[in-house]
Motif scaffolding. Structure first.
Motif, short mmCIF file in Angstrom:
data_model
loop_
_atom_site.label_atom_id
_atom_site.label_comp_id
_atom_site.label_asym_id
_atom_site.label_seq_id
_atom_site.Cartn_x
_atom_site.Cartn_y
_atom_site.Cartn_z
N GLY A 104 65.84 -42.98 9.59
CA GLY A 104 65.97 -43.78 7.96
C GLY A 104 66.25 -45.47 8.69
N GLU A 105 67.32 -45.45 9.95
CA GLU A 105 67.66 -46.97 9.96
C GLU A 105 66.15 -47.36 9.95
N LYS A 106 65.20 -47.32 10.82
CA LYS A 106 63.62 -47.62 10.76
C LYS A 106 62.88 -47.58 9.10
N ILE A 107 62.98 -46.79 8.47
CA ILE A 107 62.26 -47.01 6.86
C ILE A 107 63.49 -48.25 6.39
N VAL A 108 64.66 -47.56 6.43
CA VAL A 108 65.72 -48.94 5.83
C VAL A 108 65.39 -50.88 6.25
N ALA A 109 65.45 -51.14 7.33
CA ALA A 109 65.05 -52.14 7.99
C ALA A 109 63.58 -52.34 7.40
N GLN A 110 63.12 -51.94 7.75
CA GLN A 110 60.74 -51.89 7.24
C GLN A 110 61.25 -52.58 5.70
N ALA A 111 61.79 -51.66 4.72
CA ALA A 111 62.67 -52.05 3.20
C ALA A 111 63.01 -53.46 3.23
N GLN A 112 63.89 -53.58 3.85
CA GLN A 112 64.27 -54.62 3.57
C GLN A 112 63.85 -55.87 3.86
N GLN A 113 63.00 -56.01 5.09
CA GLN A 113 61.96 -56.68 5.86
C GLN A 113 60.93 -57.08 4.45
N SER A 114 60.26 -55.44 3.69
CA SER A 114 59.77 -55.70 2.85
C SER A 114 60.45 -57.03 1.38
N ILE A 115 61.39 -56.33 1.65
CA ILE A 115 62.30 -56.77 -0.11
C ILE A 115 62.48 -58.08 0.15
N GLU A 116 62.96 -58.42 1.76
CA GLU A 116 62.79 -60.04 2.54
C GLU A 116 61.83 -61.03 2.08
N GLY A 117 60.34 -60.47 2.40
CA GLY A 117 59.74 -61.25 2.68
C GLY A 117 58.67 -61.12 1.01
N GLU A 118 59.03 -60.32 0.31
CA GLU A 118 59.44 -60.10 -1.43
C GLU A 118 59.58 -61.33 -2.42
N LYS A 119 61.26 -61.59 -1.57
CA LYS A 119 61.87 -61.91 -2.89
C LYS A 119 61.30 -63.68 -1.95
N LYS A 120 61.65 -64.03 -0.43
CA LYS A 120 60.60 -65.27 -0.03
C LYS A 120 59.30 -65.92 -0.42
N ALA A 121 58.41 -64.59 -1.12
CA ALA A 121 57.35 -64.85 -1.55
C ALA A 121 57.56 -65.19 -3.65
N ALA A 122 58.78 -64.49 -3.44
CA ALA A 122 59.09 -64.76 -4.74
C ALA A 122 59.45 -66.36 -4.92
#
Length: 166
Positions: A104-122
């Motif tokens: 769960g923590e791994k999935i949350v960390a991956q989701a946060q990284q994905s969100i952060e990447g998407e946010k930076k890209a946006a």
């Protein structure tokens, strides 16, 4: 009784005593010995039966004690097995929870990284678009202002007045 005393004969009495003694000897030899032997054998059989019963009773007590001991050992072994099974179950549940927590923590960390990447890209995309729009607007404004000589002079004067000397 008077008749017996009056008619008493010593010879008859003698022969009766002899016959009685002879009868006693015959009974002793042929009846009493076998009867006594049978009684002794019966007593011996009863003693043996009592001894066998006592031995059986002791053996039964030993068997009962052994079976009770085996039963207690079986109960203790069952309890140990149940305790071990409970411990294994609890360990498996704890391991599963820990693994689920880690995943769960791994999935949350991956989701946060994905969100952060998407946010930076946006943000990068927005900055790029803002820069492009700013350049276009500035270009249009400058074209408009620089198309006329009076406007150019006015812009230069305004820019110079905005500059502060230190």
């Amino acid at each position: 009784m008077d008749k017996l005393i009056n008619e008493f004969s010593a010879g008859l009495f003698f022969w009766q005593i002899i016959l009685f003694i002879l009868l006693l000897l015959l009974l002793r030899k042929f009846a009493w010995k076998p009867i006594l032997k049978a009684v002794e054998q019966r007593e011996e059989g009863i003693r043996n039966a009592l001894a066998a019963a006592e031995d059986a009773k002791k053996e039964m007590q030993n068997v009962t004690a052994d079976s009770e001991k085996l039963l207690q050992e079986a109960r203790a072994e069952r309890e140990a097995m149940l305790k071990e099974a409970r411990e294994i179950k609890e360990k498996m549940i704890a391991d599963a929870k820990a693994q689920a927590q880690a995943e769960g923590e791994k999935i949350v960390a991956q989701a946060q990284q994905s969100i952060e990447g998407e946010k930076k890209a946006a943000i990068a995309d927005i900055k790029s678009q803002v820069a492009e729009l700013s350049v276009e607007i500035a270009e249009k404004v400058l074209r408009d202002q620089l198309s006329d000589k009076n406007k150019q002079l006015k812009l230069v004067d305004q820019l110079v007045s905005d500059i502060k000397l230190r």
